[in-house]
Structures are given as C-alpha cells and as structure tokens.
Design a protein around this motif. Structure first.
Motif, PDB file in Angstrom:
ATOM      1  N   UNK A 106      35.937  53.418  18.340  1.00 32.64           N
ATOM      2  CA  UNK A 106      35.481  52.923  19.654  1.00 32.64           C
ATOM      3  C   UNK A 106      35.187  54.050  20.628  1.00 32.64           C
ATOM      4  N   UNK A 107      35.412  55.291  20.218  1.00 39.92           N
ATOM      5  CA  UNK A 107      35.175  56.407  21.136  1.00 39.92           C
ATOM      6  C   UNK A 107      33.782  57.008  20.910  1.00 39.92           C
ATOM      7  N   UNK A 108      32.767  56.176  21.214  1.00 42.38           N
ATOM      8  CA  UNK A 108      31.394  56.701  21.132  1.00 42.38           C
ATOM      9  C   UNK A 108      31.186  57.648  22.317  1.00 42.38           C
ATOM     10  N   UNK A 109      30.157  58.477  22.226  1.00 40.58           N
ATOM     11  CA  UNK A 109      29.872  59.412  23.319  1.00 40.58           C
ATOM     12  C   UNK A 109      29.589  58.647  24.617  1.00 40.58           C
ATOM     13  N   UNK A 110      28.885  57.524  24.492  1.00 39.45           N
ATOM     14  CA  UNK A 110      28.569  56.737  25.679  1.00 39.45           C
ATOM     15  C   UNK A 110      29.864  56.210  26.322  1.00 39.45           C
ATOM     16  N   UNK A 111      30.778  55.743  25.486  1.00 39.12           N
ATOM     17  CA  UNK A 111      32.024  55.199  26.028  1.00 39.12           C
ATOM     18  C   UNK A 111      32.860  56.319  26.654  1.00 39.12           C
ATOM     19  N   UNK A 112      32.901  57.455  26.004  1.00 42.89           N
ATOM     20  CA  UNK A 112      33.665  58.589  26.556  1.00 42.89           C
ATOM     21  C   UNK A 112      33.095  58.961  27.922  1.00 42.89           C
ATOM     22  N   UNK A 113      31.770  59.032  28.002  1.00 40.69           N
ATOM     23  CA  UNK A 113      31.138  59.408  29.281  1.00 40.69           C
ATOM     24  C   UNK A 113      31.406  58.377  30.373  1.00 40.69           C
ATOM     25  N   UNK A 114      31.436  57.084  29.950  1.00 40.51           N
ATOM     26  CA  UNK A 114      31.681  56.061  30.969  1.00 40.51           C
ATOM     27  C   UNK A 114      33.124  56.169  31.492  1.00 40.51           C
ATOM     28  N   UNK A 115      34.025  56.618  30.621  1.00 41.24           N
ATOM     29  CA  UNK A 115      35.421  56.764  31.063  1.00 41.24           C
ATOM     30  C   UNK A 115      35.604  58.036  31.888  1.00 41.24           C
ATOM     31  N   UNK A 116      34.903  59.104  31.479  1.00 41.32           N
ATOM     32  CA  UNK A 116      35.112  60.414  32.115  1.00 41.32           C
ATOM     33  C   UNK A 116      33.860  61.277  31.944  1.00 41.32           C
ATOM     34  N   UNK A 117      32.978  61.258  32.946  1.00 39.54           N
ATOM     35  CA  UNK A 117      31.725  62.009  32.812  1.00 39.54           C
ATOM     36  C   UNK A 117      31.931  63.522  32.716  1.00 39.54           C
ATOM     37  N   UNK A 118      33.101  63.994  33.081  1.00 36.35           N
ATOM     38  CA  UNK A 118      33.374  65.439  33.005  1.00 36.35           C
ATOM     39  C   UNK A 118      33.896  65.865  31.629  1.00 36.35           C
ATOM     40  N   UNK A 119      34.114  64.871  30.766  1.00 39.65           N
ATOM     41  CA  UNK A 119      34.732  65.220  29.479  1.00 39.65           C
ATOM     42  C   UNK A 119      33.786  65.971  28.555  1.00 39.65           C
ATOM     43  N   UNK A 120      34.349  66.976  27.901  1.00 42.89           N
ATOM     44  CA  UNK A 120      33.609  67.716  26.870  1.00 42.89           C
ATOM     45  C   UNK A 120      34.097  67.183  25.524  1.00 42.89           C
ATOM     46  N   UNK A 121      33.178  66.705  24.713  1.00 42.88           N
ATOM     47  CA  UNK A 121      33.557  66.141  23.406  1.00 42.88           C
ATOM     48  C   UNK A 121      33.100  67.102  22.314  1.00 42.88           C
ATOM     49  N   UNK A 122      34.059  67.739  21.679  1.00 44.94           N
ATOM     50  CA  UNK A 122      33.735  68.825  20.752  1.00 44.94           C
ATOM     51  C   UNK A 122      34.094  68.435  19.322  1.00 44.94           C
ATOM     52  N   UNK A 123      33.169  68.680  18.405  1.00 47.90           N
ATOM     53  CA  UNK A 123      33.370  68.250  17.018  1.00 47.90           C
ATOM     54  C   UNK A 123      33.072  69.363  16.030  1.00 47.90           C
ATOM     55  N   UNK A 124      33.874  69.401  14.974  1.00 46.58           N
ATOM     56  CA  UNK A 124      33.502  70.130  13.764  1.00 46.58           C
ATOM     57  C   UNK A 124      32.989  69.090  12.790  1.00 46.58           C
TER      58      UNK A 124
END
Ligand code: COA
Length: 415
Positions: A106-124
C-alpha cells in the motif's frame, strides 16, 4: 558539534545486505534509523550463517549497527496505521524489497507523497527499468550482469565473482549518496523525491575501466597492457586480465618467501615507469636498464610477463613484509596480499576505527568494520545492532501510543 546527519529520521525497510549497508552508513553519520521487521523472524539474515545457536548472526550484526528495531506487520490494518504515522514523521524511507512489494503493502509513491510530500523514497533494485526490472537479484547476479564477472579471472578459466560485495554493499553506498543529495536538494525545493540505485548500474559504475577498454579494443583490436599481449588472442569483448592492473602502470601478483605453504605469501608489484631504475637496482637486474627490450615503458609492454618472472625471483627471497619495507624505501608501489586474519589483527586498523570490537548482550565481543568515511567534526561511534523489536515500545511511545494501546497492538498481532 553533533553528528553530520543529526535530526534526520530514516524509516528503514531494508533487509539482507544492500539496503542495510546504506542505512548503517546513514546511522553512522548520525541519522536516527528505525528498522522495521516482521515479528518472529525479522530480517532473514538474523538467522543466516549463524555461528552461535539462537543468537543474531554476524551477517546481521555487522550490517545493522546504530539502528533501532521495531516489529510491525505491514499487512495488518493496525500495522499499516503505524507505518503511515512513521511515513509522516520520517525524512527518508529506504527499501530493497523485490520489485512491487512496497506497492503491494500500500506504500505507492503517490500514497507516500500524499502522506508526506517531503519524504525521500529510496530503493535498491537489481535492475533499472528494462527487460529485467521485475527480477529478484542477489550479489553475484549483479556482479555477472554488471560486467564484473566477465572481466574477472584468468584468460583460460571461467568468469569469476569477486569477494568484494560490489553488488550489495557497493550499491548501498551509491544509494546513501543519492539520499544525502536528495536531502540537500530538499533544503531548497521543500520536496522529496524517489532515489533509485540499481545493482547492475552500481556494479557497472565500479567496472567503468572495462567499458573504457571495450572501446579501446573495438578501435585498435589489441590492449598492450593485458597479459594476452603479444602472444595470446583478443576477441571482440574485453577479456579477463588475471592480475594485470587496470591502469597504465603494469602490475602483477608475485610469490614471496613462504608461498609454498602460505596461500597469501604474495605481493602486488607495480613496475611504475618513474622508478624503473630503482626496480632494476633493487632486484639486481641493472642489465635491464640498457637492454633494448626493457629500457623504455613501450619496449617493456610485450615483455611484461618475463619482467614479472624476473622480479619474482627476487620477491621469492623475501617475505611480503620484508619486500614492502625494501620497496617502499624507493617509492616503488606495491602491496602485500593480506589475509582476513592479518587484517583482523592489524593494530593500526583498530586505532583508526576501521576495524572495531563491539560488545553484544547475547553474542559477547565481536569484530566489525567501522565507518570507512572519517569526518573531523563528526566522528563515528559504532553501537551494537538492535535485538529484534528492541525499540518497538520506545518508537510507538514517541508516536503517541500509550502503554495500553501498545499491549493491544501486540495481542492483535500488528507488532
Ligand atoms: N510485514 C509484512 N510483510 C512484510 C514485512 C513486514 N514487516 N517485511 C517484508 N514483508 C513482505 C513483503 O511485503 C513481501 O511480500 P509480498 O511479496 O507478498 O508482497 C515479502 O515480505 C518478501 O519480500 P521480498 O523482497 O520479495 O523478499 P525475498 O526474500 O523473496 O527476496 C530479494 C529477497 C533480496 C531477492 C529481493 O528482496 C530483491 O530482489 N530485492 C531487491 C534487490 C536487492 O536488494 N538484492 C540484494 C539483497 S542483498
């Protein structure tokens, strides 16, 4: 002064090696890293390659220093709520799940941004966008797909993987740099962004000299510093170069005194042109100074293997440390082949904090690597890895959960 990354909060969803390398580095630099694990098993590496029954493995402890551990079932609705609260509060989410797993939580990029637009989502991920983007990848797959294996080993043998974990730890390092840059950019934009480090890309970045050589080979058909020159054959792809040095200063691994019984009685020897005169003098081959086959770097290229055989006659009479002492007097570049035992026992590495002894409540004392990045005003203090869920109550209390709510979450299986 505090630490460089003081105040940065990291929601650490990483597991195995690549992601944990990244978040350990950020923790060493001062970030508060909250590692999310499943209750019961936790990060799979806690139980892998165990040397003491029932105790977190060295594999886990050496990749998860300076972190806090919280257990959350990300698929439980109440667990999801906790995760969302953490997304709102933290600066960075780091993950290295198989492709699609974070979205399925459930943690899509869109959902993460809606919760916290300042969040950096980093992936390997194993691969970037393209034909293999959905593949699961481990270290050696990345080494093979990133050009390392095809260029490592000897010409007459199969491709070889290296002991350096360039796919996992190497990519973790790349990701950490991307995160710090995104945090810096956020200072001016106020916005987060996605950061991706693909293991294939990370390995290729570290193998760039071989991509250089591929193009040289395509243009000239030959590479004079490779051991295949002048007697072997070149095909249309960069061949395995044994122990030849990647740069313009020819080098090779040579036997030292004791090589018959000690598998690491070897030295890496570089025939750097500016010290050629000294090399000839030290090994007692002053005749090479005027010999037309040996007098200039260009003349020497077709004779490198003969030259190394000649130098080896000398190195075989010295231990690798004796050879180092003598050669260093003349600034002749060389390096002893150090075993892990020698490295573990080397006092100077302990003094700089490159190798550290850590105390663990269940394991006792063990050795680990410390932070290889040394900062004058932000020294790293290596703290033991957390036990599974050791900080669950603490982190939940920080989020505002009461002791009774925490007890209910525990009985519902959300944590
Ligand atoms: N609560 C609930 N579920 C959780 C969880 C939690 N706290 N933590 C993980 N999970 C679930 C994930 O949601 C996923 O479930 P799903 O597939 O049903 O959606 C599942 O655990 C397994 O995750 P996955 O990443 O697929 O693990 P794996 O053990 O099958 O694969 C790798 C391991 C390393 C191959 C894979 O994660 C990968 O390719 N990662 C990217 C590349 C990488 O980093 N490789 C190097 C590792 S050193």
């Amino acid at each position: 002064m505090g630490k460089a990354l003081d105040g940065v909060e990291i929601l650490d969803f990483t597991h195995v090696q690549s992601g944990p390398t990244c978040t350990q580095l950020l923790a060493w630099l001062g970030a508060d890293v909250i590692k999310v694990e499943r209750a019961g098993e936790g990060d799979i590496t806690r139980g892998q390659l165990r040397d003491i029954p029932g105790v977190d493995s060295l594999y886990f402890t050496m990749l998860n220093h300076n972190k806090r551990s919280i257990t959350i079932d990300a698929k439980n609705p109440k667990g999801k709520q906790i995760l969302e609260a953490l997304v709102k509060k933290c600066d960075v989410l780091v993950e290295n799940f198989a492709p699609g797993a974070l979205d399925r939580m459930g943690l899509t990029w869109e959902h993460i941004q809606s919760l916290n637009p300042r969040m950096i989502a980093a992936s390997v991920k194993g691969f970037g966008p393209g034909p293999y983007e959905d593949c699961k990848v481990y270290e050696n797959v990345a080494q093979c797909a990133g050009g390392s294996a095809s260029t490592t080993g000897f010409d007459d043998g199969p491709p070889v993987v290296t002991g350096a974990q360039i796919g996992d730890s190497g990519t973790g390092l790349h990701l950490a740099l991307g995160i710090v840059a995104a945090l810096y950019q956020r200072n001016t934009t106020g916005k987060g962004q996605k950061v991706l480090a693909a293991m294939q890309d990370g390995v290729l970045n570290l193998c760039r000299v071989k991509l250089r050589d591929q193009q040289r080979l395509a243009r000239t058909g030959v590479m004079e510093e490779y051991p295949q020159y002048p007697n072997g054959k070149f095909g249309d792809a960069v061949p395995r170069a044994g122990n030849a040095s990647g740069g313009g200063q020819p080098g090779w691994i040579l036997k030292c005194k004791g090589w018959e019984t000690d598998p690491n009685a070897y030295i890496y020897f570089i025939t750097q042109a500016p010290v050629w005169k000294d090399i000839c003098k030290v090994i007692g081959r002053e005749d090479w100074l005027t010999h037309p086959d040996y007098a200039t770097p260009k003349a020497r290229l077709p004779h490198l293997m003969d030259i190394f055989a000649g130098v080896e006659e000398w190195t075989k009479t010295k231990t690798k440390f004796e050879a180092m002492d003598i050669l260093n007097e003349y600034d002749i570049p060389c390096g002893p082949i150090l075993s892990m035992k020698e490295i573990a026992e080397e006092p100077s590495l302990r003094e700089t904090g490159t190798v550290v002894e850590v105390d663990h409540p269940k394991r006792g004392k063990y050795l680990s690597v410390g932070n290889p990045i040394k900062m004058s005003e932000s020294a790293t203090e290596v703290k033991r890895s957390p036990l599974l869920g050791e900080h669950t109550d603490q982190v939940l209390a920080e989020l505002g959960y009461s002791a009774q709510q925490i007890a209910e979450l525990r009985s519902s299986g959300a944590i």
